[in-house]
Design a protein around this motif. Sequence first.
Motif, short mmCIF file in Angstrom:
data_model
loop_
_atom_site.label_atom_id
_atom_site.label_comp_id
_atom_site.label_asym_id
_atom_site.label_seq_id
_atom_site.Cartn_x
_atom_site.Cartn_y
_atom_site.Cartn_z
N THR A 128 31.95 96.63 104.77
CA THR A 128 32.72 98.80 104.72
C THR A 128 33.17 98.62 103.37
O THR A 128 32.22 100.46 103.26
CB THR A 128 34.18 97.77 105.70
OG1 THR A 128 33.17 97.67 107.00
CG2 THR A 128 34.38 99.29 106.24
N LEU A 129 33.41 98.01 102.66
CA LEU A 129 34.16 97.85 101.29
C LEU A 129 32.74 98.74 100.54
O LEU A 129 32.78 99.02 99.94
CB LEU A 129 34.69 97.68 100.53
CG LEU A 129 36.01 97.00 100.47
CD1 LEU A 129 36.68 96.45 100.22
CD2 LEU A 129 37.04 98.47 100.86
N ASN A 130 31.25 98.57 100.40
CA ASN A 130 30.10 98.66 99.83
C ASN A 130 30.00 100.28 100.51
O ASN A 130 29.53 101.12 99.49
CB ASN A 130 29.28 97.65 100.27
CG ASN A 130 28.23 97.96 99.73
OD1 ASN A 130 28.03 97.87 97.84
ND2 ASN A 130 26.90 97.57 99.46
N GLN B 20 41.40 101.51 107.73
CA GLN B 20 40.20 102.89 107.74
C GLN B 20 38.88 101.76 107.72
O GLN B 20 37.83 102.04 108.19
CB GLN B 20 40.33 103.32 105.74
CG GLN B 20 40.96 104.82 106.10
CD GLN B 20 41.22 105.24 104.85
OE1 GLN B 20 41.15 104.56 104.38
NE2 GLN B 20 40.70 106.58 104.76
N ILE B 21 39.60 100.53 107.19
CA ILE B 21 38.53 99.20 107.25
C ILE B 21 37.83 99.17 108.47
O ILE B 21 36.92 98.75 108.95
CB ILE B 21 38.41 98.05 105.99
CG1 ILE B 21 38.69 98.86 104.72
CG2 ILE B 21 37.68 96.85 106.49
CD1 ILE B 21 38.95 97.48 103.83
N LEU C 258 35.19 97.36 96.10
CA LEU C 258 34.27 96.19 95.20
C LEU C 258 34.54 96.18 93.58
O LEU C 258 34.92 97.38 92.76
CB LEU C 258 33.23 96.23 95.63
CG LEU C 258 33.17 96.52 97.14
CD1 LEU C 258 31.37 96.33 97.37
CD2 LEU C 258 33.29 95.31 97.95
N ASP C 259 35.18 94.85 93.33
CA ASP C 259 35.36 94.87 91.63
C ASP C 259 34.39 94.19 91.29
O ASP C 259 33.09 93.52 91.55
CB ASP C 259 36.75 93.98 92.06
CG ASP C 259 36.64 94.06 90.29
OD1 ASP C 259 35.88 93.82 89.70
OD2 ASP C 259 37.53 92.79 89.56
N HIS C 260 33.77 95.68 90.79
CA HIS C 260 32.38 95.65 89.39
C HIS C 260 32.55 95.17 88.26
O HIS C 260 31.72 95.28 87.73
CB HIS C 260 31.62 96.42 89.93
CG HIS C 260 30.27 96.82 91.41
ND1 HIS C 260 30.50 97.14 92.22
CD2 HIS C 260 31.42 98.49 91.78
CE1 HIS C 260 29.74 97.19 93.26
NE2 HIS C 260 30.90 98.10 93.19
N ARG C 261 34.00 95.09 88.11
CA ARG C 261 34.24 94.29 86.55
C ARG C 261 33.26 95.71 85.84
O ARG C 261 33.24 95.40 84.40
CB ARG C 261 32.99 93.05 86.20
CG ARG C 261 33.81 91.43 87.07
CD ARG C 261 34.91 91.39 87.06
NE ARG C 261 35.59 89.96 88.10
CZ ARG C 261 36.01 89.32 87.45
NH1 ARG C 261 36.33 88.88 86.63
NH2 ARG C 261 36.01 88.25 88.58
#
Length: 159
Positions: free
Chosen positions: A32-34, A43-44, A87-90
């Motif tokens: 979902t976050l993707n 919302q998720i 999402l943590d993409h750094r």
Amino acid sequence: MASTAAHEPDWAQKLHAHGLKVTQPRLAVLRTLNRHPHSSAEQIVELADQRPATLSVQSVYNVLADLRAEKLVRSLELPHRPGLYELDHRDNHHHAVCTNCDAVADVPCAVGASPCLTPLDNHGILVEIADVLYRGLCAACRDSNQTNENNNNLTGDLA
């Protein structure tokens, strides 16, 4: 909130790589976050495509805590709103928020890789994250406000 057509990573592999069990709620939250970054826990639950029966707001908060601890997800705390997650993409990015409709957009760092992580005086704190929040009206709200102003001017001229 806009949906993205982002590439779907192998979430099971990512969870294993971080020492986490693969569960349906974890997969649902990551998927979902993707597709819907900047989502609240509520919302998720609403947006999850393949919602497991065990996916409740409380279970989403539990999953988010696990994923945040493993730096797979990061939170965005906005004034007067529930926490949002992505999402943590750094990567080093900030956020722009519309003060009218609450739309949130990612904004790349303006100067380079991570200049805001090096403050002039860190007061002994090892800075890991620096959040910059830009606030203003998005294009859609500006256009809507301009249309409303033009309509008010027309109405005023007719009165």
